[in-house]
Design a protein around this motif. Structure first.
Motif, PDB file in Angstrom:
ATOM      1  N   ASP A 204       0.816  -1.221   0.000  1.00 17.86           N
ATOM      2  CA  ASP A 204       0.000   0.000   0.000  1.00 17.86           C
ATOM      3  C   ASP A 204       0.847   1.267   0.000  1.00 17.86           C
ATOM      4  O   ASP A 204       0.721   2.115  -0.882  1.00 17.86           O
ATOM      5  N   GLU A 312      -1.253  -3.078  12.455  1.00 22.47           N
ATOM      6  CA  GLU A 312      -2.142  -2.477  11.469  1.00 22.47           C
ATOM      7  C   GLU A 312      -2.986  -3.497  10.713  1.00 22.47           C
ATOM      8  O   GLU A 312      -4.057  -3.163  10.225  1.00 22.47           O
ATOM      9  N   VAL A 313      -2.480  -4.725  10.584  1.00 23.51           N
ATOM     10  CA  VAL A 313      -3.198  -5.748   9.819  1.00 23.51           C
ATOM     11  C   VAL A 313      -3.062  -7.091  10.540  1.00 23.51           C
ATOM     12  O   VAL A 313      -1.983  -7.437  11.019  1.00 23.51           O
ATOM     13  N   CYS A 345     -11.419  -6.444  15.214  1.00 24.22           N
ATOM     14  CA  CYS A 345     -10.528  -5.657  14.356  1.00 24.22           C
ATOM     15  C   CYS A 345     -11.177  -4.322  13.981  1.00 24.22           C
ATOM     16  O   CYS A 345     -10.525  -3.267  14.030  1.00 24.22           O
ATOM     17  N   LYS A 346     -12.439  -4.371  13.619  1.00 26.20           N
ATOM     18  CA  LYS A 346     -13.139  -3.138  13.252  1.00 26.20           C
ATOM     19  C   LYS A 346     -13.219  -2.185  14.435  1.00 26.20           C
ATOM     20  O   LYS A 346     -13.037  -0.969  14.291  1.00 26.20           O
ATOM     21  N   LYS A 351      -6.869  -3.449  10.291  1.00 24.59           N
ATOM     22  CA  LYS A 351      -7.359  -4.043   9.047  1.00 24.59           C
ATOM     23  C   LYS A 351      -7.325  -5.570   9.151  1.00 24.59           C
ATOM     24  O   LYS A 351      -6.403  -6.146   9.744  1.00 24.59           O
ATOM     25  N   SER A 352      -8.318  -6.216   8.561  1.00 22.43           N
ATOM     26  CA  SER A 352      -8.384  -7.681   8.570  1.00 22.43           C
ATOM     27  C   SER A 352      -8.161  -8.227   7.164  1.00 22.43           C
ATOM     28  O   SER A 352      -8.710  -7.706   6.190  1.00 22.43           O
ATOM     29  N   TYR A 353      -7.330  -9.243   7.092  1.00 27.74           N
ATOM     30  CA  TYR A 353      -7.045  -9.937   5.833  1.00 27.74           C
ATOM     31  C   TYR A 353      -7.571 -11.354   5.983  1.00 27.74           C
ATOM     32  O   TYR A 353      -7.030 -12.151   6.751  1.00 27.74           O
ATOM     33  N   ASP A 381     -11.339  -6.186   5.440  1.00 27.39           N
ATOM     34  CA  ASP A 381     -10.683  -5.224   4.551  1.00 27.39           C
ATOM     35  C   ASP A 381     -10.142  -5.866   3.282  1.00 27.39           C
ATOM     36  O   ASP A 381     -10.197  -5.254   2.208  1.00 27.39           O
ATOM     37  N   LYS A 452     -12.713   1.831   0.349  1.00 27.68           N
ATOM     38  CA  LYS A 452     -11.266   1.815   0.163  1.00 27.68           C
ATOM     39  C   LYS A 452     -10.750   3.173  -0.305  1.00 27.68           C
ATOM     40  O   LYS A 452      -9.699   3.645   0.130  1.00 27.68           O
ATOM     41  N   GLN A 455     -10.282   5.605   2.465  1.00 30.05           N
ATOM     42  CA  GLN A 455      -9.221   5.282   3.423  1.00 30.05           C
ATOM     43  C   GLN A 455      -7.832   5.638   2.919  1.00 30.05           C
ATOM     44  O   GLN A 455      -6.857   5.577   3.674  1.00 30.05           O
TER      45      GLN A 455
END
Length: 480
Positions: A204, A312-313, A345-346, A351-353, A381, A452, A455
């Motif tokens: 990103d 962050e993720v 996470c939210k 962020k969720s992967y 996310d 997205k 963000q």
């Protein structure tokens, strides 16, 4: 006695061969290029091995040819100009035949060069690989760091557990398995001084990113995964202060402040997670990091301190939207566990992967449709929908082989993004189309796209998101 010549070497070369940007360490094997948001990672096990070799005063080169966008001509040039005494090749099951072709090239340039390969593939196909590739001298079956250390210190190959080798008479010898290497805090830090660290970047922001091992192993027995098998179903954690020492070195010496914490089950031990995160906070490192977690080992206490320390993720193996498939695959989670993890996470702005799998032997089109619908309901996310790959050594390999769902000769050339295993109801072509369908339905939702866009924090981030979106469309969704 079989004399070990490795302690006599003066120059070593460790390589990721130019056979695609792939996961090759531990349970992770397959192309990164055909996944949606995975960053390119340093070859961590090679970097540990290189550090051990350097520690013996041996001149060492470490080349990640795929990340350097190099060719076989570059490999030949490196071998010809450097002329190492030892070549170590990083191998994955999906690329094994292509990876090991470098051994023939190496022996043509220097017939006395010792050629060694490492990778989970050799836990099962060690003897077969040495028979098929006569230019390969030795394989390390697992616990590669301990195996490399023994190869540098012991005079007799027959006394080194966990290796399979070719002796002077060309006979293939398989030594007993190595016991689990538990003293991971005794390892030196990976040899990042030998890597082109600027080439490994966040998808990103484009900032430099590296991988830090925080633990090894997994106590769970998911039928599709190698992690438990490779670790005898144990979890071994590093001393959290030692982990943070490495993070601090990366920040100060290499100017890297973005990390992926390599662990199969990062959040399993609650006290350890909190201790690690609190030490990051105490030292005021101001880093950003990502890790993988099971959905059933996450709670508010862990997520709160993880977010505060820079997380962050978080990546989650959610796998399926049908409980019966989760149960048959021995995942040991519920759909409600996944819902709770994404909700946490939210709540904390992480962020969720979400990682899903399609193509379990028992799956129908309706099962896969339910998985896609569940992914959309969770509304994390990012998401990847990978096809089931029968990694040698897993229970899935045995199940699918008994059901005659794949051709063993196709292990090379396929992976978690390129299907080779059928289900009892769906062909590999149908699974390939269903994977594209799942990615398309998740990522091309108008509401998702708007979210997205809102963000994005900079023009560079917009550029990177656009490039990644174009890649998903061109190379994954629309590619024939």
């Amino acid at each position: 006695m079989t004399r070990n010549v490795v302690p006599l070497i003066k120059k070593a070369l460790l390589i990721n061969p130019p056979t695609g940007i792939c996961f090759r360490d531990g349970r992770c094997q397959g192309s990164i290029e055909l996944l949606t948001v995975q960053p390119e990672r340093i070859p961590l096990e090679l970097a540990y091995m290189a550090a051990i070799i350097q520690g013996k005063g041996i001149t060492t080169h470490l080349r990640d040819f795929p990340i350097e966008r190099a060719t076989w001509g570059d490999v030949e040039r490196e071998l010809t100009e450097y002329i190492p005494d030892l070549l170590v090749v990083n191998v994955g099951s999906p690329t094994v035949d292509y990876d090991l072709s470098v051994c023939k090239l190496a022996k043509r340039i220097n017939p006395n060069m010792v050629t060694i390969a490492k990778g989970a593939h050799f836990d099962i196909f060690d003897m077969e690989s040495l028979e098929k590739f006569p230019y390969l001298d030795l394989v390390i079956r697992h616990e590669v760091e301990a195996g490399m250390r023994d190869l540098l210190e012991k005079e007799d190959l027959e006394l080194i557990p966990g290796i399979t080798f070719r002796d002077k008479s060309n006979k293939i010898v398989k030594n007993p398995n190595r016991k689990l290497f538990k003293n991971i805090d005794s390892l030196p830090f990976p040899a990042r001084n030998l890597l082109k660290n600027h080439l490994y970047r966040r998808p990103d922001t484009g900032e430099s990113l590296t991988v830090v091992m925080t633990s090894k192993g997994c106590p769970y027995n998911c039928v599709f995964c190698l992690a438990g098998e490779l670790s005898d179903y144990n979890l071994i954690v590093r001393n959290p202060f030692r982990v943070v020492d490495e993070l601090e070195e990366c920040a100060k010496k290499y100017h890297i402040r973005n990390f992926f914490f390599y662990a199969d089950t990062f959040t399993l031990k609650k006290d350890w997670v909190i201790s690690l995160c609190e030490e990051i906070i105490r030292r005021n490192l101001k880093i950003r990091w990502a890790a993988n977690s099971r959905v059933d080992t996450l709670d508010e206490d862990r997520v709160r301190v993880m977010q505060k320390s820079g997380c962050e993720v978080i990546g989650f193996g959610i796998e399926s939207g049908r409980q019966e498939i989760l149960d048959k695959s021995k995942k040991g989670i519920t759909l409600e566990n996944s819902e709770n993890a994404i909700r946490l996470c939210k709540k904390y702005g992480i962020k969720s992967y979400m990682l899903f799998m399609i193509g379990f032997p028992w799956e129908t089109r309706e099962h896969i449709e339910d998985t896609v619908n569940f992914a959309i309901k969770l509304n994390g996310d990012f998401a990847d929908f990978n096809v089931v790959y029968p990694y040698p050594g897993t229970e899935m390999y045995k199940i699918a082989k008994e059901l005659n769902l794949f051709d063993e000769g196709e292990l090379c050339g396929h992976d978690i993004s390129r299907s080779m295993q059928r289900t009892l109801y769906l062909t590999t072509d149908e699974l390939a189309e269903l994977r594209k369908y799942a990615i398309r339905r998740f990522y091309l939702r108008p509401g998702y796209l708007v979210k997205k866009l809102t963000q994005i924090r900079s023009p560079l981030e917009f550029k990177n998101y656009f490039a990644k979106g174009y890649h998903i469309l061109k190379d994954i969704v629309l590619k024939k």
